[in-house]
Write an enzyme that holds these catalytic residues in place. Structure first.
Site, PDB file in Angstrom:
ATOM      1  N   LYS A 137       0.289  24.822  54.620  1.00 44.22           N
ATOM      2  CA  LYS A 137      -0.512  24.945  53.396  1.00 44.22           C
ATOM      3  C   LYS A 137      -0.347  26.331  52.778  1.00 44.22           C
ATOM      4  O   LYS A 137      -0.110  26.480  51.581  1.00 44.22           O
ATOM      5  CB  LYS A 137      -1.995  24.692  53.702  1.00 44.22           C
ATOM      6  CG  LYS A 137      -2.882  24.781  52.465  1.00 44.22           C
ATOM      7  CD  LYS A 137      -4.321  25.101  52.794  1.00 44.22           C
ATOM      8  CE  LYS A 137      -4.524  26.592  52.938  1.00 44.22           C
ATOM      9  NZ  LYS A 137      -5.933  26.961  53.138  1.00 44.22           N
ATOM     10  N   ASP A 168      -4.948  21.583  50.584  1.00 42.68           N
ATOM     11  CA  ASP A 168      -6.099  22.244  51.218  1.00 42.68           C
ATOM     12  C   ASP A 168      -7.261  21.259  51.270  1.00 42.68           C
ATOM     13  O   ASP A 168      -7.103  20.079  50.941  1.00 42.68           O
ATOM     14  CB  ASP A 168      -6.457  23.550  50.479  1.00 42.68           C
ATOM     15  CG  ASP A 168      -7.097  23.293  49.119  1.00 42.68           C
ATOM     16  OD1 ASP A 168      -7.150  22.123  48.662  1.00 42.68           O
ATOM     17  OD2 ASP A 168      -7.561  24.271  48.499  1.00 42.68           O
TER      18      ASP A 168
END
Length: 211
Positions: free
Chosen positions: A120, A138
């Site tokens: 991420k 996220d």
């Protein structure tokens, strides 16, 4: 799964965020890398208070690599898990200096070699520091993509990323990665989503709209 097209979704998102941004303040890839490590389980607002002091003392990865851990900890001690983060930031910068000539790499494979950087975070760096297409997944994007818009039924960030990469054409990945985070953070919130203010409300399949 989604009953609308990519075009429908992006047109409506652009009414909210014609030019989406990232809340973390940074001036170069090194600064964003440090800021993203600090931001884990902390707020961007808190990180933005610390980073100007941090980068004044440590303007480059080389400065962090040779700093004492205690110096780093002292500056970042107001964020959660500051001792662990200090260690990761130092190790990350040491790796950047030793293996990447003091520059944050600009591809997924090499960014993932840096301590403290997961997929991420690597995507955040690629999209926001280098303007290179990637899909940021996220907590906000997971909520929006899975339970609200139902673009994915994935149970893992990896599967959700694959589904989003299929649904959106690559030329839109940078826009989507910024816009979906903001949309999830400020409009399609976990509690009491702002459905009355949402331009996606007419195409959104979410069953419990807050109307």
């Amino acid at each position: 799964m989604a009953t609308f097209t990519e075009k429908d979704l992006i047109e409506r998102l652009k009414k909210h965020y014609p030019q989406p941004w990232i809340d973390l303040k940074f001036e170069n890839p090194y600064q964003l890398t440090v800021a993203t490590i600090l931001a884990a389980q902390s707020t961007d607002k808190k990180v933005n208070q610390i980073t100007p002091i941090f980068f004044k003392k440590f303007p480059t990865p080389q400065d962090v690599a040779k700093a004492h851990l205690e110096e780093i900890e002292e500056i970042i001690k107001s964020v959660n898990y500051y001792k662990r983060k200090a260690k990761l930031i130092k190790e990350c910068c040491q790796k950047v200096v030793q293996e990447f000539e003091g520059k944050i790499p600009d591809n997924m494979e090499d960014i993932l070699k840096l301590p403290g950087i997961g997929r991420k975070t690597a995507s955040v760096i690629l999209v926001n520091a280098f303007n290179i297409p990637a899909i940021v997944v996220d907590t906000h994007v997971i909520r929006v993509a899975v339970s609200r818009l139902k673009i994915s039924n994935g149970k893992t960030p990896e599967k959700i990323e694959k589904d989003l990469a299929k649904f959106f054409s690559k030329e839109n990945w940078i826009y989507i990665s910024k816009a979906l985070v903001l949309f999830g953070r400020y409009i399609c919130t976990a509690k009491n989503p702002k459905c009355k203010e949402c331009y996606l409300v007419d195409i959104c399949p979410y069953e419990k709209k807050n109307l």
